[in-house]
Design an enzyme around this catalytic site. Sequence first.
Site, mmCIF file in Angstrom:
data_model
loop_
_atom_site.group_PDB
_atom_site.id
_atom_site.type_symbol
_atom_site.label_atom_id
_atom_site.label_comp_id
_atom_site.label_asym_id
_atom_site.label_seq_id
_atom_site.Cartn_x
_atom_site.Cartn_y
_atom_site.Cartn_z
ATOM 1 N N ASP A 64 0.774 -1.269 0.034
ATOM 2 C CA ASP A 64 0.154 -0.104 0.170
ATOM 3 C C ASP A 64 1.039 1.587 -0.119
ATOM 4 O O ASP A 64 0.397 1.911 -0.515
ATOM 5 C CB ASP A 64 -0.864 0.350 1.537
ATOM 6 N N HIS A 65 2.359 1.238 0.425
ATOM 7 C CA HIS A 65 3.106 2.405 0.721
ATOM 8 C C HIS A 65 4.214 3.143 -1.147
ATOM 9 O O HIS A 65 3.461 4.280 -1.428
ATOM 10 C CB HIS A 65 3.345 2.546 1.418
ATOM 11 N N ASP A 119 4.183 -0.999 11.278
ATOM 12 C CA ASP A 119 3.467 -0.259 11.045
ATOM 13 C C ASP A 119 3.096 0.313 11.836
ATOM 14 O O ASP A 119 1.868 0.018 12.836
ATOM 15 C CB ASP A 119 2.701 -0.107 9.776
ATOM 16 N N ARG A 379 -0.372 11.956 10.384
ATOM 17 C CA ARG A 379 0.473 13.101 10.930
ATOM 18 C C ARG A 379 1.239 14.429 10.011
ATOM 19 O O ARG A 379 0.462 14.422 8.268
ATOM 20 C CB ARG A 379 2.015 11.736 10.269
ATOM 21 N N SER A 533 6.859 6.728 13.018
ATOM 22 C CA SER A 533 6.607 6.075 12.347
ATOM 23 C C SER A 533 7.554 4.623 12.859
ATOM 24 O O SER A 533 8.637 5.028 13.813
ATOM 25 C CB SER A 533 6.780 5.921 11.116
ATOM 26 N N ARG A 535 9.393 2.617 11.098
ATOM 27 C CA ARG A 535 10.079 2.252 10.424
ATOM 28 C C ARG A 535 11.565 1.743 11.253
ATOM 29 O O ARG A 535 12.083 2.371 12.011
ATOM 30 C CB ARG A 535 10.604 3.691 9.155
HETATM 31 C C1 MIC Z 1 3.763 6.822 8.291
HETATM 32 O O1 MIC Z 1 2.545 6.814 8.373
HETATM 33 O O2 MIC Z 1 5.268 7.230 9.034
HETATM 34 C C2 MIC Z 1 4.184 5.440 7.565
HETATM 35 C C3 MIC Z 1 5.156 5.037 6.090
HETATM 36 O O3 MIC Z 1 2.580 4.325 7.737
HETATM 37 C C4 MIC Z 1 5.366 4.336 8.441
HETATM 38 C C5 MIC Z 1 6.423 3.104 8.517
HETATM 39 C C6 MIC Z 1 7.153 3.430 7.577
HETATM 40 O O4 MIC Z 1 7.967 3.998 7.512
HETATM 41 O O5 MIC Z 1 6.976 1.521 6.759
HETATM 42 C C7 MIC Z 1 4.715 4.478 10.416
HETATM 43 O O6 MIC Z 1 3.916 4.343 10.751
HETATM 44 O O7 MIC Z 1 4.616 3.132 10.421
HETATM 45 FE FE1 SF4 Z 2 -0.241 4.475 5.286
HETATM 46 FE FE2 SF4 Z 2 1.397 5.102 7.101
HETATM 47 FE FE3 SF4 Z 2 -0.129 6.908 6.245
HETATM 48 FE FE4 SF4 Z 2 -1.429 5.071 7.181
HETATM 49 S S1 SF4 Z 2 -0.361 6.687 8.477
HETATM 50 S S2 SF4 Z 2 -2.007 6.290 5.276
HETATM 51 S S3 SF4 Z 2 0.029 3.375 6.370
HETATM 52 S S4 SF4 Z 2 1.613 5.884 5.684
#
Ligand code: MIC
Ligand code: SF4
Length: 640
Positions: A64-65, A119, A379, A533, A535
Amino acid sequence: MGKNVVQKILNSHLVSGKLKNGEEIAISIDQTLTQDATGTMAYLQFEAMGIPKVKTKLSVSYVDHNMLQTGFENFDDHLFLQSIAQKYGIYFSKPGNGICHQIHLERFGVPGETLLGSDSHTPTCGGLGMLAIGAGGLDVAIAMAGGPFYITTPKVVFVKLIGTLQPWVTAKDVILEVLRRVTVKGGVGKIFEYGGEGVKTLTVTERATITNMGAELGALTSVFPSDMQTKKYLKMQGRENVWKPLKADSSARYDEIIEIDLSALEPLIARPHSPDNVCKVSEIKGIKVQQVCIGSCTNSSYHDLMIAAAMLKGRKVHPDVSLTVSPGSRQVLEMVTKNGALADMIAAGARIVEVACGPCIGMGQAPPSGGISVRSFNRNFEGRSGTANAQVYLASPETCIATAIHGVVSDPKDFGAPIVIKYPKSFIIDDSMILHPSEKPEEVTVIRGPNIKPLPKKEPMLDTLRGEVLLKVGDNITTDHIMPAGAKVLPLRSNIPAIAEFVFEKVDKEFVKRAKEKGGGFLIGGVNYGQGSSREHAALAPMYLGVKAVIAKSFARIHRANLINFGVLPLTFEDENDYDFFELGDTIELPDIKNKLRSKAGITVQNVTRNKEIKLVHTLSPREIDVLCVGGLLNYQASS
Ligand code: MIC
Ligand code: SF4
């Protein structure tokens, strides 16, 4: 003594330890989820464990990313994920099926069970009464291998909801209110359990908006009881059979109580650049905006898109605004397509973006320079949108659409008569984009394109750590600062040497060069270092560049765990003011560190350049110390 919902789930999953505040416990994990941006690493790690099939009740891999596919890298990763899922007993949700959290809520979540996801927004399924926790990929890999998940017994905060939401006030405003009160660091070490009369009035998707964005509190997770609303939702998803009731006993105790009167709430908005920078929409209405985005795992449910469409019907998006809509799941997109709501949005001038995370993670739709973007997301960290100087606001879909129509930040309460969205009896159920694991796993070959690089290794920790301060940063540094995402960097998630070139890119362009020249060193951080996140690249890539320890005022939970998992020592100042004694380029030393960690003797860091000795503390469990000493969790697993 009566038990709350959190205690009930923790008790039924307890593998070791005692439920006593601050003590380390291990819990069993029923389900796991991964997404592509963290999943490739998680599966490489799982593969390295040499286990033939996942041991969880259910594991799902989502894409999905990383879906822009501007080069071969993304599709390579998708093929790797699909083949590895087939081989190891994992369900695979194809790109286009939707955002992991939303699909998991719709198709897989089970009240009372545990879910570990790579995630940070995994707590979304808390809306269904699951204990759903975000973690680094390596922790998820271990859970897939049947290992437990270690946590410090959290404090449980009871969020007592009373009253009913007034027209135009939404679940997003509830979580924004919690963020306003608690802040982005106020949830560390806590689980937020929702209850009270007001809970009954909230649907599962509204609850999921709240638990999803509860991640922004720094909390371990958030959870709702499982009640008739839960049953109704599961029934609409054709999954009533997994429903079971789950509620706190009347004599349940909590560590803290927050009361929110839903009837008294107003539409709220988070201003740049933090989800807790919250005020009433009415206080800032009139600010001119260039972009509005609807979507993300927080707010792209059927209700969210239907309300957006109903507000847009017969109207036009303001000529100076670009409105994007990225539905959270194919189920939702198909339903709004069939019932005509999508046509209403298109007629109004909305730009329909793919079913994916999309603009939320800076994968396209970056705002103009210095532009103002109002988003239904979770965010708004600086630069995350893809435009370094953009100003991003977070609000409900209702506030977003009122804003898109008027071209300025607008209070939905001024929009007109309330709109009631009717739900169909059931949702469209079509799981054909969720592939089952292979029945002949031995015949599946894992597809590894050139973007999939092996995991970097880490040597055991040396007795004395010495090096220079490579960077000193302030408070609330996010993983987006440490390891940026976005269209350029995200495709490199399976390639640590390549992605490491971008570490701290937005904070200090010289960082990587310096780290390489100096052969690694130390980072000095402020409060809540590593928020945001899950990550693990934000730990793994600095480790690859030779970062040995991070000394900060405090850490965000997932990032702290990720540092430990990759053998990077997280230490805190005994006295926060000592932060001032460190500058970029200072040579520092942690003498006899392994013994000091193990013994109860205090830890000190020598600032050799300034001839100062500073006291440090840590909150590491004996297990975590062992993990660090052998150079991280993979080495630890291999040796135990
Ligand atoms: C995000 O919202 O920052 C992400 C991308 O979903 C991350 C995961 C990632 O960095 O792959 C998260 O929230 O864990
Ligand atoms: Fe995707 Fe993270 Fe954004 Fe949710 S917050 S939509 S998991 S990138």
